[in-house]
Design an enzyme around this catalytic site. Structure first.
Site, PDB file in Angstrom:
ATOM      1  N   LYS A  36       0.838  -1.269  -0.044  1.00 52.27           N
ATOM      2  CA  LYS A  36       0.008   0.033  -0.042  1.00 52.27           C
ATOM      3  C   LYS A  36       1.020   1.212  -0.016  1.00 52.27           C
ATOM      4  CE  LYS A  36      -2.140   2.528   3.272  1.00 52.27           C
ATOM      5  NZ  LYS A  36      -3.055   3.002   4.143  1.00 52.27           N
ATOM      6  N   ASP A  63      -3.518   4.196  -1.982  1.00 48.45           N
ATOM      7  CA  ASP A  63      -4.528   4.688  -1.081  1.00 48.45           C
ATOM      8  C   ASP A  63      -4.277   6.292  -0.610  1.00 48.45           C
ATOM      9  OD1 ASP A  63      -6.569   4.745   1.061  1.00 48.45           O
ATOM     10  OD2 ASP A  63      -5.353   4.141   2.461  1.00 48.45           O
ATOM     11  N   LYS A  65      -7.650   8.183  -1.240  1.00 53.21           N
ATOM     12  CA  LYS A  65      -8.732   8.621  -0.748  1.00 53.21           C
ATOM     13  C   LYS A  65      -9.257   9.730  -1.652  1.00 53.21           C
ATOM     14  CE  LYS A  65      -8.511   6.622   3.766  1.00 53.21           C
ATOM     15  NZ  LYS A  65      -6.910   6.342   3.957  1.00 53.21           N
ATOM     16  N   ASP A  68     -13.123  14.725  -5.150  1.00 53.27           N
ATOM     17  CA  ASP A  68     -13.237  15.997  -5.784  1.00 53.27           C
ATOM     18  C   ASP A  68     -14.363  16.040  -6.738  1.00 53.27           C
ATOM     19  OD1 ASP A  68     -12.376  18.565  -6.958  1.00 53.27           O
ATOM     20  OD2 ASP A  68     -10.326  18.173  -6.381  1.00 53.27           O
ATOM     21  N   THR A 122     -12.235   6.070  10.439  1.00 49.17           N
ATOM     22  CA  THR A 122     -12.291   5.231  11.805  1.00 49.17           C
ATOM     23  C   THR A 122     -12.140   6.345  12.758  1.00 49.17           C
ATOM     24  OG1 THR A 122     -10.451   4.031  10.995  1.00 49.17           O
ATOM     25  CG2 THR A 122     -12.584   2.864  11.044  1.00 49.17           C
ATOM     26  N   ARG A 213       2.806  -1.504  10.807  1.00 53.79           N
ATOM     27  CA  ARG A 213       3.681  -1.632  11.724  1.00 53.79           C
ATOM     28  C   ARG A 213       4.053  -3.017  12.458  1.00 53.79           C
ATOM     29  NH1 ARG A 213       1.243   3.309  14.628  1.00 53.79           N
ATOM     30  NH2 ARG A 213      -0.674   2.240  13.591  1.00 53.79           N
TER      31      ARG A 213
HETATM   32  O1  C5P Z   1       0.663   0.202  11.083  1.00 57.00           O
HETATM   33  P1  C5P Z   1      -0.730  -0.153  10.883  1.00 57.00           P
HETATM   34  O2  C5P Z   1      -1.122  -1.745  10.945  1.00 57.00           O
HETATM   35  O3  C5P Z   1      -1.706   0.428  12.004  1.00 57.00           O
HETATM   36  O4  C5P Z   1      -1.156   0.399   9.550  1.00 57.00           O
HETATM   37  C1  C5P Z   1      -2.472   0.410   9.220  1.00 57.00           C
HETATM   38  C2  C5P Z   1      -2.565   0.857   7.667  1.00 57.00           C
HETATM   39  O5  C5P Z   1      -4.026   1.363   7.650  1.00 57.00           O
HETATM   40  C3  C5P Z   1      -2.274   2.455   7.949  1.00 57.00           C
HETATM   41  O6  C5P Z   1      -1.402   2.679   6.489  1.00 57.00           O
HETATM   42  C4  C5P Z   1      -3.454   3.552   8.133  1.00 57.00           C
HETATM   43  O7  C5P Z   1      -3.214   4.683   7.737  1.00 57.00           O
HETATM   44  C5  C5P Z   1      -4.396   2.578   7.254  1.00 57.00           C
HETATM   45  N1  C5P Z   1      -5.829   2.746   8.194  1.00 57.00           N
HETATM   46  C6  C5P Z   1      -5.898   2.448   9.298  1.00 57.00           C
HETATM   47  N2  C5P Z   1      -7.254   2.622   9.733  1.00 57.00           N
HETATM   48  C7  C5P Z   1      -8.286   3.004   8.925  1.00 57.00           C
HETATM   49  C8  C5P Z   1      -8.331   3.267   7.801  1.00 57.00           C
HETATM   50  C9  C5P Z   1      -6.744   3.134   7.250  1.00 57.00           C
HETATM   51  O8  C5P Z   1      -5.259   1.877  10.113  1.00 57.00           O
HETATM   52  N3  C5P Z   1      -9.565   3.215   9.410  1.00 57.00           N
END
Ligand code: C5P
Length: 243
Positions: A36, A63, A65, A68, A122, A213
């Site tokens: 991503k 991603d 988002k 427009d 979220t 992460r």
């Molecule tokens: O590091 P982590 O596993 O938390 O990353 C999750 C990814 O998903 C990040 O790129 C974050 O921006 C994205 N994301 C999220 N929650 C959402 C929408 C997108 O964690 N509701």
């Protein structure tokens, strides 16, 4: 929908530079084929990082988002299609014409990307939704917008693990449900509040997991990714579709 197991895990390259992204991709080698690219990396490095990933045989979920006027979003989707991305996101609140323009633009690509809709971020609370004039409970708003996105031709949605099961029930087996907020049992929760294990998310109907992460910050990234694959290996990839 029948997603090959190797494509169910999308690693989020939430890093500020191409060098850091490439280090992650290099380390994960053949284990991960889907990445991503989000606002941070794309704003820093531009389309080149996407092309490099695609040219090296990886799939890219762009991603950004998009939200427009229809003509502008269609143009951005065409450009993303030319870059060879496999998935991209638009905001469902951009409205039906915007979503249809995005879907139509995607379909003109040689390899049409899947257009996914973002429903309610979220990070938004019910109070914040009320501040912007939305007076229905979040769960209802998510369902309404997801159904709306499907009717506009979107091929999937991004959803929290808590929303996945209800969305799978209402959207049916063919829509992609891409789920972030995944934490393997016992791992660091970080700033995520609504989390699920990889198994639970897949069981709830997720077609793809977006994981950052827990893999990118792990001491041994390969090991972390392999463990997640192992934990979802028992699922064939179409267990919900078969119901
Ligand atoms: O590091 P982590 O596993 O938390 O990353 C999750 C990814 O998903 C990040 O790129 C974050 O921006 C994205 N994301 C999220 N929650 C959402 C929408 C997108 O964690 N509701």
């Amino acid at each position: 929908m029948n997603v090959p197991p190797s494509e169910r895990l999308i690693v989020a390259l939430d890093v500020p530079s191409a060098a850091e992204a490439q280090e992650i991709v290099y380390e994960l080698g053949d284990l991960i084929c889907f990445y991503k690219v989000g606002l941070q990396l794309f704003t820093a490095e531009g389309p080149k990082i996407v092309s490099e990933l695609v040219n090296s045989g990886r799939k890219v979920f762009l991603d950004l988002k998009l939200h427009d006027i229809p003509n502008t979003v269609a143009g951005a989707v065409r450009s993303a299609g030319e870059l060879g991305v496999s998935m991209l996101t638009i905001h469902a609140v951009g409205g039906k014409k915007m979503m249809q323009a995005a879907v139509e633009a995607a379909s003109q690509s040689v390899n049409p990307p899947q257009v996914l809709a973002v429903t309610v971020l979220t990070s938004l609370s019910e109070t914040e939704l009320q501040d912007i004039g939305v007076r229905v409970p979040i769960a209802n708003q998510v369902q309404n917008l997801a159904t709306f996105a499907k009717s506009a031709g979107c091929r999937g949605v991004v959803a929290s693990p808590q929303e996945a099961a209800a969305l799978r029930a209402s959207l049916g087996p063919q829509m992609a449900i891409v789920v972030p907020g995944i934490r393997p049992a016992g791992s660091d929760v970080g700033d995520q509040a609504r989390i699920a294990t990889p198994e639970a998310a897949i069981r709830a109907g997720a077609s793809h997991l977006v994981i950052g992460r827990p893999i990118t910050a792990a001491k041994n990234r390969n090991h972390a990714a392999a463990e997640i694959f192992a934990s979802i290996a028992k699922f064939s990839g179409d267990e919900r579709a078969a119901e």
